[in-house]
Write a protein that holds these residues in place. Structure first.
Motif, mmCIF file in Angstrom:
data_model
loop_
_atom_site.group_PDB
_atom_site.id
_atom_site.type_symbol
_atom_site.label_atom_id
_atom_site.label_comp_id
_atom_site.label_asym_id
_atom_site.label_seq_id
_atom_site.Cartn_x
_atom_site.Cartn_y
_atom_site.Cartn_z
ATOM 1 N N ARG A 38 0.815 -1.519 -0.048
ATOM 2 C CA ARG A 38 0.312 0.094 0.126
ATOM 3 C C ARG A 38 0.986 0.866 -0.127
ATOM 4 O O ARG A 38 2.059 0.956 -0.251
ATOM 5 C CB ARG A 38 -1.098 -0.232 0.954
ATOM 6 C CG ARG A 38 -1.856 -1.219 0.710
ATOM 7 C CD ARG A 38 -2.305 -1.770 1.826
ATOM 8 N NE ARG A 38 -1.762 -2.040 3.460
ATOM 9 C CZ ARG A 38 -2.296 -2.473 4.267
ATOM 10 N NH1 ARG A 38 -3.460 -1.915 4.939
ATOM 11 N NH2 ARG A 38 -1.391 -3.118 5.209
ATOM 12 N N GLN A 39 0.496 1.908 -0.605
ATOM 13 C CA GLN A 39 0.747 3.211 -0.999
ATOM 14 C C GLN A 39 1.970 4.237 0.842
ATOM 15 O O GLN A 39 2.602 4.366 0.616
ATOM 16 C CB GLN A 39 0.702 4.809 -0.956
ATOM 17 C CG GLN A 39 0.840 6.155 -1.270
ATOM 18 C CD GLN A 39 -0.226 7.341 -2.438
ATOM 19 O OE1 GLN A 39 -1.179 6.479 -3.190
ATOM 20 N NE2 GLN A 39 -0.610 8.030 -1.299
ATOM 21 N N LYS A 40 1.343 3.737 1.502
ATOM 22 C CA LYS A 40 1.616 4.685 3.284
ATOM 23 C C LYS A 40 2.658 3.442 3.416
ATOM 24 O O LYS A 40 3.050 3.779 4.448
ATOM 25 C CB LYS A 40 0.552 4.755 3.673
ATOM 26 C CG LYS A 40 0.052 2.703 4.549
ATOM 27 C CD LYS A 40 -1.273 2.965 5.241
ATOM 28 C CE LYS A 40 -1.474 1.227 5.815
ATOM 29 N NZ LYS A 40 -2.933 1.276 6.981
ATOM 30 N N ASN A 41 3.076 2.498 2.938
ATOM 31 C CA ASN A 41 4.723 1.708 2.673
ATOM 32 C C ASN A 41 5.621 1.681 2.034
ATOM 33 O O ASN A 41 6.852 0.713 2.163
ATOM 34 C CB ASN A 41 4.104 0.526 4.115
ATOM 35 C CG ASN A 41 3.003 0.029 4.433
ATOM 36 O OD1 ASN A 41 3.124 1.042 5.729
ATOM 37 N ND2 ASN A 41 1.964 -0.787 4.358
ATOM 38 N N GLU A 121 5.353 -3.924 5.529
ATOM 39 C CA GLU A 121 4.020 -2.927 6.035
ATOM 40 C C GLU A 121 4.037 -3.516 7.756
ATOM 41 O O GLU A 121 3.532 -3.271 7.678
ATOM 42 C CB GLU A 121 2.374 -3.680 5.585
ATOM 43 C CG GLU A 121 3.010 -3.050 3.708
ATOM 44 C CD GLU A 121 1.603 -3.311 3.373
ATOM 45 O OE1 GLU A 121 0.766 -1.855 2.591
ATOM 46 O OE2 GLU A 121 0.877 -4.538 3.022
ATOM 47 N N SER A 202 -0.752 -0.768 -4.237
ATOM 48 C CA SER A 202 -0.569 0.940 -4.690
ATOM 49 C C SER A 202 -0.334 0.964 -6.350
ATOM 50 O O SER A 202 -0.876 1.984 -6.632
ATOM 51 C CB SER A 202 0.073 1.303 -3.671
ATOM 52 O OG SER A 202 1.045 0.428 -4.145
ATOM 53 N N GLY A 404 0.883 3.518 8.745
ATOM 54 C CA GLY A 404 1.289 3.652 7.829
ATOM 55 C C GLY A 404 2.931 3.713 8.341
ATOM 56 O O GLY A 404 3.795 5.142 8.830
ATOM 57 N N ASP A 406 5.413 4.356 6.619
ATOM 58 C CA ASP A 406 6.204 6.036 5.709
ATOM 59 C C ASP A 406 6.315 6.227 6.912
ATOM 60 O O ASP A 406 7.534 7.671 7.427
ATOM 61 C CB ASP A 406 5.326 6.194 4.929
ATOM 62 C CG ASP A 406 5.478 4.713 3.433
ATOM 63 O OD1 ASP A 406 6.464 4.333 3.952
ATOM 64 O OD2 ASP A 406 5.717 5.097 2.160
ATOM 65 N N PRO A 413 6.008 10.507 4.009
ATOM 66 C CA PRO A 413 5.151 10.346 3.290
ATOM 67 C C PRO A 413 5.779 9.873 2.009
ATOM 68 O O PRO A 413 6.503 10.252 1.766
ATOM 69 C CB PRO A 413 4.155 11.433 3.210
ATOM 70 C CG PRO A 413 4.159 12.120 3.380
ATOM 71 C CD PRO A 413 5.520 12.273 4.273
#
Length: 433
Positions: A38-41, A121, A202, A404, A406, A413
């Motif tokens: 996912r984008q947050k990772n 993640e 993502s 997340g 990040d 982010p």
């Protein structure tokens, strides 16, 4: 310039070039895994890859290379060459030891990158650094000594593993399985009744570019293992590598179209990678048509293994075990069946495949070696994580995982939008003086 000097120069250029191709695969790992999670990772994936390269290279230079390629002690471990000093005279090559170390360091970095995807993640960054040290400084080098080093006990038995289906992918894949089981699934991956929930990737275009980079680097991985620019088998190795990768991807396209009525992009990506993993052991020892067969089997087996993992509630976000552990195992065993006498004889191997009249010897040796290496990778990974967890929590907190890694771990982010800065400027203007 005499012929020996010219040969040494050509071999040095070849090995440095292919080492660079293998190191470029870290960019492939970064893009592939960042696209699958996912984008947050995404940032956490990139940071783990930097740990692989930086800590991996330094630890392998200090300890790993000595344990793997140092002067043999009983067939189980090397005991010379720490910090590339000491007696390494038993290594007979046409290039310098520095050149050889560079090529081998690229391999060890690839091993730890396999585990990285299985714990994506949810692993604590500090714990990952410690595990990287364990893998590159102990777990992989000792297993590598058994097969590839002068005096290694599996190598003396006659085990074949040209570029590492067992010692890199089998070991790395089963280490990834141990890590995924130890750390547990991501929050929300499985429902209360045990059903797996889909966690959409993502960025599939990013993941596909990562796969293409890995595919490119694999030609260095396999062809570079000749350790010689003038080896006549380089072309054959490149062709078997290409055919197996293509067959793995094609098999997954057709299989998912038949089973799910739609071609599944993540599975097709991993299918090609599975074909690459499967042919790594035998790229120099099997025929072109066998390479295609290996790719097909590895691609379909990867799909089935992915489903099996989810049925067991084991969360492997990028399919590290299915791609590397399963396909590496298939490729290693396939040599016991399909290795051709005229190809194995070039490396002084007295055994060849069962289906070519070679008997059961090579198949038995390949099976023994595979089991030993995979059990070693799984058990030592589990023990390492158990020890690390006593000092540094292996899994991140629930809050860090939800927000997340990040932001939760690295404080930044992956993607910042322009309006974020515009809003900051607006707030400054609106702030009372």
């Amino acid at each position: 310039m005499d012929l020996l000097t010219l040969s040494q120069g050509l071999d040095t250029i070849w090995i440095v070039l292919t080492a660079a191709m293998i190191l470029l695969m870290e960019g492939g790992f970064a893009l592939l895994e960042a696209g699958f999670v996912r984008q947050k990772n995404a940032v956490s994936i990139i940071m783990k890859v930097f740990v692989d390269i930086t800590f991996g290279a330094l630890i392998y230079f200090a300890f790993g290379f000595a344990l793997m390629h140092g002067k043999d002690a009983g067939g189980f471990v090397g005991l010379s060459g720490f910090f590339m000093n000491g007696d390494l005279s038993h290594i007979k090559l046409n290039v310098s030891l520095d050149t050889y170390w560079l090529f081998q360091s690229a391999f060890v970095i690839a091993v730890i990158s396999i585990v990285s995807g299985a714990v994506a993640e949810r692993i604590n960054f500090r714990a990952y650094i410690l595990f990287t040290i364990a893998m590159t400084g102990l777990i992989y080098p000792i297993a590598g000594h058994w097969i590839w080093a002068v005096g290694g006990w599996l190598g003396k038995l006659g085990m074949l593993d040209f570029a590492g289906s067992a010692v890199i992918h089998g070991l790395g894949g089963f280490a990834a399985l141990a890590a995924a089981i130890f750390i547990g699934p991501r929050i929300g991956k499985f429902s209360a009744d045990g059903q797996a929930n889909i966690v959409p990737p993502s960025n599939l275009p990013l993941a596909s570019v990562g796969a293409f980079i890995l595919w490119f680097g694999w030609f260095g991985f396999n062809s570079g293992s000749t350790m010689s620019a003038t080896n006549g088998s380089i072309g054959h190795i490149a062709v078997t590598t290409m055919l197996s990768a293509a067959a793995g991807g094609a098999a997954c396209i057709l299989f998912t179209m038949f089973r799910y009525k739609k071609a599944d992009p993540p599975m097709v990506i991993n299918g090609s990678l599975a074909g690459l993993v499967g042919i790594t052991a035998g790229c120099a020892y099997v025929s072109d048509d066998v390479a295609i067969l290996i790719g097909i089997i590895c691609g379909i087996a990867m799909l089935l293994a992915t489903e099996w993992l989810e049925s067991r509630q084991i969360d492997d976000p990028v399919g590290a075990f299915a791609v590397h552990g399963i396909s590496g195992s298939i490729g290693t065993i396939a040599l016991g069946l399909f290795a051709k006498e005229e190809l194995t004889s070039q490396v002084g191997q007295g055994y060849y495949g069962l289906f070519y009249g070679g008997g059961w010897q090579l198949l038995g040796i390949q099976t023994l070696g595979l089991v030993v290496v995979c059990v070693w990778g799984f058990s030592l990974t589990w023990i390492s994580l158990k020890i690390i967890n006593k000092f540094v929590r292996v899994r991140v907190s629930q809050d860090e995982e939800l927000v997340g890694l990040d932001v939760g771990i690295h404080g930044v982010p992956a993607y910042s939008q322009e309006h974020d800065f515009l809003d900051l400027e607006r707030l400054k203007q609106e702030r009372p003086h």
